[in-house]
Design a protein around this motif. Sequence first.
Motif, PDB file in Angstrom:
ATOM      1  N   SER A  69       7.219   2.294   9.208  1.00  0.00           N
ATOM      2  CA  SER A  69       7.197   1.092   8.628  1.00  0.00           C
ATOM      3  C   SER A  69       5.847   1.589   8.460  1.00  0.00           C
ATOM      4  N   GLY A  70       5.252   2.801   9.272  1.00  0.00           N
ATOM      5  CA  GLY A  70       3.821   2.956   8.952  1.00  0.00           C
ATOM      6  C   GLY A  70       3.445   3.698   7.462  1.00  0.00           C
ATOM      7  N   ASN A  72       5.244   2.265   4.602  1.00  0.00           N
ATOM      8  CA  ASN A  72       5.467   0.900   4.503  1.00  0.00           C
ATOM      9  C   ASN A  72       3.484  -0.061   4.773  1.00  0.00           C
ATOM     10  N   SER A  73       3.620   0.248   6.130  1.00  0.00           N
ATOM     11  CA  SER A  73       2.410  -0.057   6.423  1.00  0.00           C
ATOM     12  C   SER A  73       0.967  -0.152   5.454  1.00  0.00           C
ATOM     13  N   LYS A  74       1.215   1.348   5.473  1.00  0.00           N
ATOM     14  CA  LYS A  74      -0.047   1.771   4.131  1.00  0.00           C
ATOM     15  C   LYS A  74       0.223   0.801   3.031  1.00  0.00           C
ATOM     16  N   SER A  75       1.045   1.004   2.350  1.00  0.00           N
ATOM     17  CA  SER A  75       1.610   0.583   1.107  1.00  0.00           C
ATOM     18  C   SER A  75       1.024  -1.340   0.711  1.00  0.00           C
ATOM     19  N   ARG A  76       2.053  -1.543   1.858  1.00  0.00           N
ATOM     20  CA  ARG A  76       2.150  -2.775   2.302  1.00  0.00           C
ATOM     21  C   ARG A  76       1.519  -4.067   2.798  1.00  0.00           C
ATOM     22  N   ARG A  77       0.371  -2.977   3.549  1.00  0.00           N
ATOM     23  CA  ARG A  77      -0.375  -4.258   4.370  1.00  0.00           C
ATOM     24  C   ARG A  77      -1.784  -4.630   3.340  1.00  0.00           C
ATOM     25  N   ARG A  78      -2.226  -5.477   3.779  1.00  0.00           N
ATOM     26  CA  ARG A  78      -3.128  -6.550   3.297  1.00  0.00           C
ATOM     27  C   ARG A  78      -4.863  -6.231   3.124  1.00  0.00           C
ATOM     28  N   ARG A  79      -5.268  -5.374   2.066  1.00  0.00           N
ATOM     29  CA  ARG A  79      -5.967  -4.992   1.934  1.00  0.00           C
ATOM     30  C   ARG A  79      -7.233  -6.227   2.066  1.00  0.00           C
ATOM     31  N   THR A  80      -8.108  -5.879   2.293  1.00  0.00           N
ATOM     32  CA  THR A  80      -9.802  -6.232   2.894  1.00  0.00           C
ATOM     33  C   THR A  80     -10.433  -6.086   1.502  1.00  0.00           C
TER      34      THR A  80
END
Length: 434
Positions: A69-70, A72-80
């Motif tokens: 999940s970490g 995926n979180s980097k690739s899927r996290r919402r960009r600022t």
Amino acid sequence: MSAVQRANTWEISDSEDESDQNNPLSSSSSCTILDQDTCINESNTSAASRSSTAPIEDTNISGDGEKSSGGNSKSRRRRTREEVQEEKETRRAAKVKRKQEKEKLKEEKLQEQQRRKEAVVKVNLLKPENLIKSLTVKIHAALLRDAGCDVLLRTLDGLQWKNCIENQDLPNSIRWTRQALQIEDETKNGDIEEDQVLMVISHNEFEDMVMSHKTVSNQSTPIGDLNEGAESQLQHLYKYLTKTAGKFITILVISHQQRPGSWDEEDFDFHLSQHHLDSEELLVHLQLYWNVTVSFLFGWQEVTDHVVAVTKALSKRPYKALCGDPDLGFCMDGSWSAGVRVDRDGRGLAQVWTRQIQQLNRVSPALAKAVTSAYPSPSLLLQAYEKLPSEKEQRRLLADLAVVGGAKERRVGPELAGRIHRLLTSQNPHLLLD
């Protein structure tokens, strides 16, 4: 744990034994109960074991889950907003850079096209048929006193060439000027003066020049005393040459006597046979010291032909200088041109020597190579000829040389050896070698 304790209590109970003895079905029921309890116990035990192992598995799963999940979180996290803005700026900068490169290539292409157009315009302007239109033939006003000058003026007008009458520094002179082109360095008045100057004089004036030169050489009387104080043409010429540099002057001496045939110095001496040596001395002096050429012509028609020839030559000179190449155009590099390139260090002379032998009739490259391998230069072969006592031995010197190549072994032979001997030793230029 309560289920386990309860099952153990049933096993040690007395009532259980009695009931078992009195009622045979009780044992089965108890067994059934025990079995149920055992199943419950086993299920509880397995559940307990699962519960005891569950945290470990959950821990591992949670650990892996956190890792996965970490990622995926980097690739899927919402960009600022800053990252989005930075990416937009990067894309915009790359787009601007590509556009600038494209514009630069387009500009270079346009500049190259402009240079080609200018080169074409330059070549067209310097072509003789266009450049001759900018030439102006300037004739000294003193020449109009001779009626034969009308032939020159009518010819220039018929050719539609520019001409004008004006007083110049050198009397009886004809010179040329042309308009400066945009591709050249313009002078103050926008005209370029050519370095060719003609001086047209009569045979009487040439006789005065001869006498003036003789007087100056003898240093007996001043030059001007010969014409009662008037300056001679020679004196005007010397003043002009001293004041003006870089001019090539040609003196055209006109005689109105009709020439019977081709020019012969002995037949044409201007009736000044007594001054023949003095005339030659003046011609040598003008040629060696002042680089002035003297031409003897008959009538103004020949003068006109000379002026036309010089005008055409001046119109062709810039174009030849533009298209000229220091290398000879017919000496092309490459084997296809059937030529041999010789460097300054002598490389290529051996191949020239081979080609020279090969030019003889019925001589193959292998035969020529056999001769030049034994004697690498013509001088070595001539020295070998000189060492032999008789001419017969000289003719047979090359006969026994072996020729490398071919299906069978062969020699140069006496026939080719004799032809090469005649080529190098004969003094008769019309001798047939075969």
